[in-house]
Design a protein around this motif. Structure first.
Motif, PDB file in Angstrom:
ATOM      1  N   GLY A  72       0.786  -1.223   0.000  1.00 22.58           N
ATOM      2  CA  GLY A  72       0.000   0.000   0.000  1.00 22.58           C
ATOM      3  C   GLY A  72       0.818   1.272   0.000  1.00 22.58           C
ATOM      4  O   GLY A  72       0.258   2.377  -0.059  1.00 22.58           O
ATOM      5  N   ALA A  73       2.147   1.137   0.064  1.00 21.60           N
ATOM      6  CA  ALA A  73       3.008   2.325   0.051  1.00 21.60           C
ATOM      7  C   ALA A  73       2.945   2.999  -1.318  1.00 21.60           C
ATOM      8  O   ALA A  73       2.776   2.346  -2.351  1.00 21.60           O
ATOM      9  CB  ALA A  73       4.435   1.938   0.387  1.00 21.60           C
ATOM     10  N   LYS A  74       3.086   4.314  -1.338  1.00 24.76           N
ATOM     11  CA  LYS A  74       3.019   5.093  -2.568  1.00 24.76           C
ATOM     12  C   LYS A  74       4.389   5.653  -2.935  1.00 24.76           C
ATOM     13  O   LYS A  74       5.221   5.916  -2.062  1.00 24.76           O
ATOM     14  CB  LYS A  74       2.011   6.231  -2.410  1.00 24.76           C
ATOM     15  N   ASP A  75       4.588   5.851  -4.234  1.00 23.74           N
ATOM     16  CA  ASP A  75       5.850   6.384  -4.744  1.00 23.74           C
ATOM     17  C   ASP A  75       5.995   7.842  -4.314  1.00 23.74           C
ATOM     18  O   ASP A  75       5.272   8.723  -4.770  1.00 23.74           O
ATOM     19  CB  ASP A  75       5.872   6.265  -6.263  1.00 23.74           C
ATOM     20  N   PHE A  76       6.936   8.101  -3.454  1.00 22.34           N
ATOM     21  CA  PHE A  76       7.125   9.430  -2.875  1.00 22.34           C
ATOM     22  C   PHE A  76       7.397  10.495  -3.937  1.00 22.34           C
ATOM     23  O   PHE A  76       6.943  11.642  -3.821  1.00 22.34           O
ATOM     24  CB  PHE A  76       8.283   9.372  -1.880  1.00 22.34           C
ATOM     25  N   PRO A  89       2.228   5.123   4.082  1.00 26.27           N
ATOM     26  CA  PRO A  89       3.675   4.973   3.918  1.00 26.27           C
ATOM     27  C   PRO A  89       4.094   5.321   2.489  1.00 26.27           C
ATOM     28  O   PRO A  89       3.318   5.152   1.543  1.00 26.27           O
ATOM     29  CB  PRO A  89       3.915   3.488   4.217  1.00 26.27           C
ATOM     30  N   TYR A  90       5.316   5.794   2.328  1.00 26.91           N
ATOM     31  CA  TYR A  90       5.844   6.161   1.014  1.00 26.91           C
ATOM     32  C   TYR A  90       7.192   5.476   0.804  1.00 26.91           C
ATOM     33  O   TYR A  90       7.832   5.022   1.756  1.00 26.91           O
ATOM     34  CB  TYR A  90       5.997   7.680   0.914  1.00 26.91           C
ATOM     35  N   TYR A  91       7.613   5.411  -0.470  1.00 30.18           N
ATOM     36  CA  TYR A  91       8.894   4.773  -0.774  1.00 30.18           C
ATOM     37  C   TYR A  91       9.601   5.507  -1.904  1.00 30.18           C
ATOM     38  O   TYR A  91       8.978   6.225  -2.703  1.00 30.18           O
ATOM     39  CB  TYR A  91       8.700   3.298  -1.156  1.00 30.18           C
ATOM     40  N   ILE A  92      10.921   5.322  -1.945  1.00 29.27           N
ATOM     41  CA  ILE A  92      11.743   5.676  -3.102  1.00 29.27           C
ATOM     42  C   ILE A  92      12.537   4.431  -3.447  1.00 29.27           C
ATOM     43  O   ILE A  92      13.242   3.879  -2.591  1.00 29.27           O
ATOM     44  CB  ILE A  92      12.687   6.852  -2.813  1.00 29.27           C
ATOM     45  N   ASP A  93      12.422   3.955  -4.689  1.00 31.17           N
ATOM     46  CA  ASP A  93      13.046   2.696  -5.094  1.00 31.17           C
ATOM     47  C   ASP A  93      14.097   2.951  -6.172  1.00 31.17           C
ATOM     48  O   ASP A  93      13.775   3.310  -7.301  1.00 31.17           O
ATOM     49  CB  ASP A  93      11.981   1.728  -5.608  1.00 31.17           C
ATOM     50  N   GLY A  94      15.364   2.771  -5.805  1.00 31.04           N
ATOM     51  CA  GLY A  94      16.454   2.914  -6.758  1.00 31.04           C
ATOM     52  C   GLY A  94      17.095   1.577  -7.083  1.00 31.04           C
ATOM     53  O   GLY A  94      18.289   1.512  -7.382  1.00 31.04           O
ATOM     54  N   THR A  95      16.309   0.508  -7.042  1.00 26.88           N
ATOM     55  CA  THR A  95      16.851  -0.836  -7.242  1.00 26.88           C
ATOM     56  C   THR A  95      17.299  -1.061  -8.678  1.00 26.88           C
ATOM     57  O   THR A  95      18.434  -1.491  -8.942  1.00 26.88           O
ATOM     58  CB  THR A  95      15.811  -1.908  -6.863  1.00 26.88           C
ATOM     59  N   SER A  96      16.425  -0.776  -9.640  1.00 29.70           N
ATOM     60  CA  SER A  96      16.765  -1.036 -11.037  1.00 29.70           C
ATOM     61  C   SER A  96      17.569   0.104 -11.647  1.00 29.70           C
ATOM     62  O   SER A  96      18.438  -0.122 -12.490  1.00 29.70           O
ATOM     63  CB  SER A  96      15.494  -1.275 -11.856  1.00 29.70           C
ATOM     64  N   THR A  97      17.290   1.328 -11.238  1.00 27.52           N
ATOM     65  CA  THR A  97      18.003   2.515 -11.720  1.00 27.52           C
ATOM     66  C   THR A  97      18.273   3.440 -10.547  1.00 27.52           C
ATOM     67  O   THR A  97      17.362   3.743  -9.772  1.00 27.52           O
ATOM     68  CB  THR A  97      17.176   3.266 -12.780  1.00 27.52           C
ATOM     69  N   ALA A  98      19.511   3.902 -10.434  1.00 27.19           N
ATOM     70  CA  ALA A  98      19.856   4.807  -9.342  1.00 27.19           C
ATOM     71  C   ALA A  98      19.009   6.074  -9.422  1.00 27.19           C
ATOM     72  O   ALA A  98      18.701   6.576 -10.500  1.00 27.19           O
ATOM     73  CB  ALA A  98      21.339   5.156  -9.398  1.00 27.19           C
ATOM     74  N   VAL A  99      18.614   6.581  -8.268  1.00 29.41           N
ATOM     75  CA  VAL A  99      17.732   7.749  -8.195  1.00 29.41           C
ATOM     76  C   VAL A  99      18.479   8.907  -7.536  1.00 29.41           C
ATOM     77  O   VAL A  99      19.170   8.722  -6.528  1.00 29.41           O
ATOM     78  CB  VAL A  99      16.460   7.419  -7.379  1.00 29.41           C
ATOM     79  N   SER A 100      18.328  10.096  -8.112  1.00 31.42           N
ATOM     80  CA  SER A 100      18.877  11.303  -7.520  1.00 31.42           C
ATOM     81  C   SER A 100      17.720  12.189  -7.080  1.00 31.42           C
ATOM     82  O   SER A 100      16.855  12.533  -7.893  1.00 31.42           O
ATOM     83  CB  SER A 100      19.769  12.048  -8.518  1.00 31.42           C
ATOM     84  N   VAL A 101      17.677  12.530  -5.802  1.00 37.91           N
ATOM     85  CA  VAL A 101      16.580  13.313  -5.246  1.00 37.91           C
ATOM     86  C   VAL A 101      17.105  14.720  -4.961  1.00 37.91           C
ATOM     87  O   VAL A 101      17.892  14.928  -4.040  1.00 37.91           O
ATOM     88  CB  VAL A 101      16.029  12.687  -3.961  1.00 37.91           C
ATOM     89  N   SER A 102      16.654  15.691  -5.778  1.00 42.59           N
ATOM     90  CA  SER A 102      17.151  17.055  -5.633  1.00 42.59           C
ATOM     91  C   SER A 102      16.146  17.958  -4.924  1.00 42.59           C
ATOM     92  O   SER A 102      16.488  19.043  -4.467  1.00 42.59           O
ATOM     93  CB  SER A 102      17.493  17.650  -7.006  1.00 42.59           C
ATOM     94  N   ASN A 103      14.912  17.516  -4.848  1.00 45.63           N
ATOM     95  CA  ASN A 103      13.879  18.338  -4.217  1.00 45.63           C
ATOM     96  C   ASN A 103      13.121  17.473  -3.223  1.00 45.63           C
ATOM     97  O   ASN A 103      12.077  16.912  -3.528  1.00 45.63           O
ATOM     98  CB  ASN A 103      12.928  18.917  -5.265  1.00 45.63           C
ATOM     99  N   PHE A 104      13.674  17.362  -2.037  1.00 47.40           N
ATOM    100  CA  PHE A 104      13.075  16.532  -0.996  1.00 47.40           C
ATOM    101  C   PHE A 104      11.950  17.326  -0.356  1.00 47.40           C
ATOM    102  O   PHE A 104      12.188  18.283   0.370  1.00 47.40           O
ATOM    103  CB  PHE A 104      14.146  16.146   0.024  1.00 47.40           C
ATOM    104  N   SER A 105      10.720  16.930  -0.617  1.00 49.09           N
ATOM    105  CA  SER A 105       9.545  17.713  -0.220  1.00 49.09           C
ATOM    106  C   SER A 105       9.475  17.918   1.282  1.00 49.09           C
ATOM    107  O   SER A 105       9.661  16.993   2.076  1.00 49.09           O
ATOM    108  CB  SER A 105       8.267  17.019  -0.686  1.00 49.09           C
TER     109      SER A 105
END
Length: 202
Positions: A72-76, A89-105
């Motif tokens: 039930g977690a949603k993509d942040f 609950p929310y998630y960030i998933d960088g498993t298949s491709t690395a993720v860069s988060v520049s604007n952390f809400s």
């Protein structure tokens, strides 16, 4: 000299062969605490002792570390900050491709958001307040410029997860480490506290 007059203290780690290492640890408002149960490395390491009177030691005895993103977690990254729901609950998933988060809400829900991190994720800016952040097993998380963790953000580092902080880190929050932490100098401010059952290199 009273505790309030101290700006820093020296903490010594001694192993079973009487080898010792020492680090200067900054005190802010005469309050800081550390709990160390795992491995520490480098000549500048900190001990498992409570470091000042009135400080708050934390243990991981009652901590349950999650292993997966909850159902039930949603993509942040797809949800604007003003639409965050503290009951979700929310998630960030960088498993298949690395993720860069520049604007952390910024979390303005009036509550604390649970955020689960998986895979390879770089946070290129500051770390926002009002979060419980879980580094799931296998996660490799980098704080590129963040130098401050607010008191309303708690970080759980699961076994086989790694947190790397590129900048010196000022901590008002609580960090529970059962994985690996790599960072520069660490200062604990106000209610900041650490519990380490893994590996911590500073």
């Amino acid at each position: 000299v009273g505790a309030k007059a101290l700006k820093a203290i020296y903490v010594v780690v001694e192993d079973s062969k009487y080898n010792r290492s020492m680090k200067s640890v900054e005190l802010v408002n005469s309050s800081a605490s550390l709990s160390w149960g795992g491995n520490v490395s480098k000549s500048s390491t900190v001990s498992r002792a409570v470091m000042s009177s009135g400080s708050r030691a934390i243990t991981s005895a009652d901590v349950t570390y999650p292993t997966e993103i909850p159902a039930g977690a949603k993509d942040f990254l797809t949800i604007p900050g003003y639409l965050l729901d503290k009951s979700t609950p929310y998630y960030i998933d960088g498993t298949s491709t690395a993720v860069s988060v520049s604007n952390f809400s910024w979390n303005s829900t009036g509550g604390v958001i649970s955020l689960y991190l998986k895979g390879n994720i770089n946070f290129t800016s500051s770390i926002s307040a009002n979060y419980i952040i879980y580094l799931l097993p296998g996660a490799n998380i980098t704080f590129e410029t963040a130098n401050y963790l607010a008191s309303t953000t708690t970080v759980y580092i699961c076994q086989n997860a790694t947190l790397t902080a590129m900048a010196n880190l000022g901590i008002q929050s609580k960090i529970y480490n059962n994985g690996t932490v790599n960072c520069g100098n660490v200062s604990l401010t106000n209610s900041g506290a650490l519990s380490n059952e893994g590996s911590f290199s500073a």
